[in-house]
Design a protein around this motif. Structure first.
Motif, mmCIF file in Angstrom:
data_model
loop_
_atom_site.group_PDB
_atom_site.id
_atom_site.type_symbol
_atom_site.label_atom_id
_atom_site.label_comp_id
_atom_site.label_asym_id
_atom_site.label_seq_id
_atom_site.Cartn_x
_atom_site.Cartn_y
_atom_site.Cartn_z
ATOM 1 N N GLU A 27 38.324 38.129 38.208
ATOM 2 C CA GLU A 27 36.890 37.960 38.005
ATOM 3 C C GLU A 27 36.238 37.320 39.225
ATOM 4 N N THR A 28 36.878 36.293 39.766
ATOM 5 C CA THR A 28 36.350 35.629 40.965
ATOM 6 C C THR A 28 36.355 36.595 42.147
ATOM 7 N N ALA A 29 37.442 37.321 42.314
ATOM 8 C CA ALA A 29 37.527 38.300 43.404
ATOM 9 C C ALA A 29 36.463 39.374 43.239
ATOM 10 N N ALA A 30 36.261 39.834 42.017
ATOM 11 C CA ALA A 30 35.258 40.870 41.751
ATOM 12 C C ALA A 30 33.865 40.372 42.110
ATOM 13 N N GLU A 31 33.589 39.115 41.812
ATOM 14 C CA GLU A 31 32.284 38.540 42.155
ATOM 15 C C GLU A 31 32.122 38.502 43.673
ATOM 16 N N MET A 32 33.166 38.106 44.386
ATOM 17 C CA MET A 32 33.113 38.066 45.853
ATOM 18 C C MET A 32 32.879 39.447 46.449
ATOM 19 N N LEU A 33 33.458 40.462 45.827
ATOM 20 C CA LEU A 33 33.405 41.821 46.355
ATOM 21 C C LEU A 33 32.306 42.671 45.733
ATOM 22 N N ASN A 34 31.566 42.078 44.793
ATOM 23 C CA ASN A 34 30.493 42.795 44.116
ATOM 24 C C ASN A 34 31.010 44.073 43.452
ATOM 25 N N THR A 35 32.077 43.906 42.681
ATOM 26 C CA THR A 35 32.682 45.037 41.988
ATOM 27 C C THR A 35 33.154 44.577 40.616
ATOM 28 N N ASN A 36 33.894 45.407 39.935
ATOM 29 C CA ASN A 36 34.392 45.147 38.598
ATOM 30 C C ASN A 36 35.804 44.550 38.669
ATOM 31 N N PRO A 37 36.144 43.577 37.811
ATOM 32 C CA PRO A 37 37.499 43.005 37.809
ATOM 33 C C PRO A 37 38.601 44.049 37.605
ATOM 34 N N VAL A 38 38.313 45.103 36.866
ATOM 35 C CA VAL A 38 39.306 46.158 36.652
ATOM 36 C C VAL A 38 39.647 46.844 37.978
ATOM 37 N N VAL A 40 39.457 45.452 40.911
ATOM 38 C CA VAL A 40 40.263 44.471 41.659
ATOM 39 C C VAL A 40 41.714 44.525 41.182
ATOM 40 N N ARG A 41 41.927 44.486 39.870
ATOM 41 C CA ARG A 41 43.299 44.503 39.339
ATOM 42 C C ARG A 41 44.055 45.765 39.747
ATOM 43 N N ARG A 42 43.392 46.908 39.670
ATOM 44 C CA ARG A 42 44.054 48.168 40.048
ATOM 45 C C ARG A 42 44.452 48.165 41.519
ATOM 46 N N THR A 43 43.548 47.714 42.360
ATOM 47 C CA THR A 43 43.827 47.722 43.793
ATOM 48 C C THR A 43 44.852 46.658 44.150
ATOM 49 N N MET A 44 44.730 45.478 43.548
ATOM 50 C CA MET A 44 45.687 44.399 43.821
ATOM 51 C C MET A 44 47.094 44.768 43.337
ATOM 52 N N ALA A 45 47.177 45.614 42.323
ATOM 53 C CA ALA A 45 48.490 46.045 41.828
ATOM 54 C C ALA A 45 49.282 46.728 42.937
#
Length: 149
Positions: A27-38, A40-45
């Motif tokens: 959620e924090t990363a998504a806020e930084m990147l102006n995107t959705n947490p999902v 972020v999770r998919r890409t971070m995987a």
């Protein structure tokens, strides 16, 4: 044509992670990147599968680096996000009958191959620690809040 921003987005968040005092949530990363947490999770995987980050579930969990920024290159992250297409230009017809277009294709393919090889070599030379140093140099004297961008 929309550009693929996964590489720059992941470089961005990894630099933040390198300066964080604890895990960064999706959620924090998504806020930084102006995107959705999902997203972020998919890409971070992909980064987790490549061994660059770790994830911890639950309260107090999130994403952390698996190694230091000086051990990770831009090429490592480029590969971990699936090696997105580098150029938006390409061949009009990959199997042309026209001899002129065959000559154009050969020349274009050669030039694009050379350029891609040079870029890949450069990505292999740049560590995330070098990018973080650039950030640190830029932030001296700036009132910008690192954690919010």
């Amino acid at each position: 044509m929309q550009l693929d921003g996964r590489l720059s987005r992941m470089l961005h968040i990894l630099i933040h992670m390198g300066h964080a005092e604890g895990p960064i949530t999706s959620e924090t990363a998504a806020e930084m990147l102006n995107t959705n947490p999902v997203v972020v999770r998919r890409t971070m995987a992909g980064l987790r599968d490549a061994g660059h980050v770790r994830s911890v579930k639950g309260h107090g969990g999130g994403w952390t680096l698996a190694s230091s920024l000086d051990r990770i290159t831009m090429l490592d992250i480029y590969r971990a996000v699936g090696e997105p297409r580098i150029f938006s230009i390409g061949l009009a017809d990959p199997q042309p009958k026209c001899l002129v277009e065959q000559a154009v294709n050969a020349s274009m393919s050669s030039a694009l191959g050379d350029a891609e090889a040079m870029l890949i070599a450069r990505l292999a030379q740049v560590t995330l620690a070098e990018i973080a140093s650039e950030f640190e140099a830029r932030s001296k004297g700036s009132s910008s809040d690192f954690r919010r961008h």
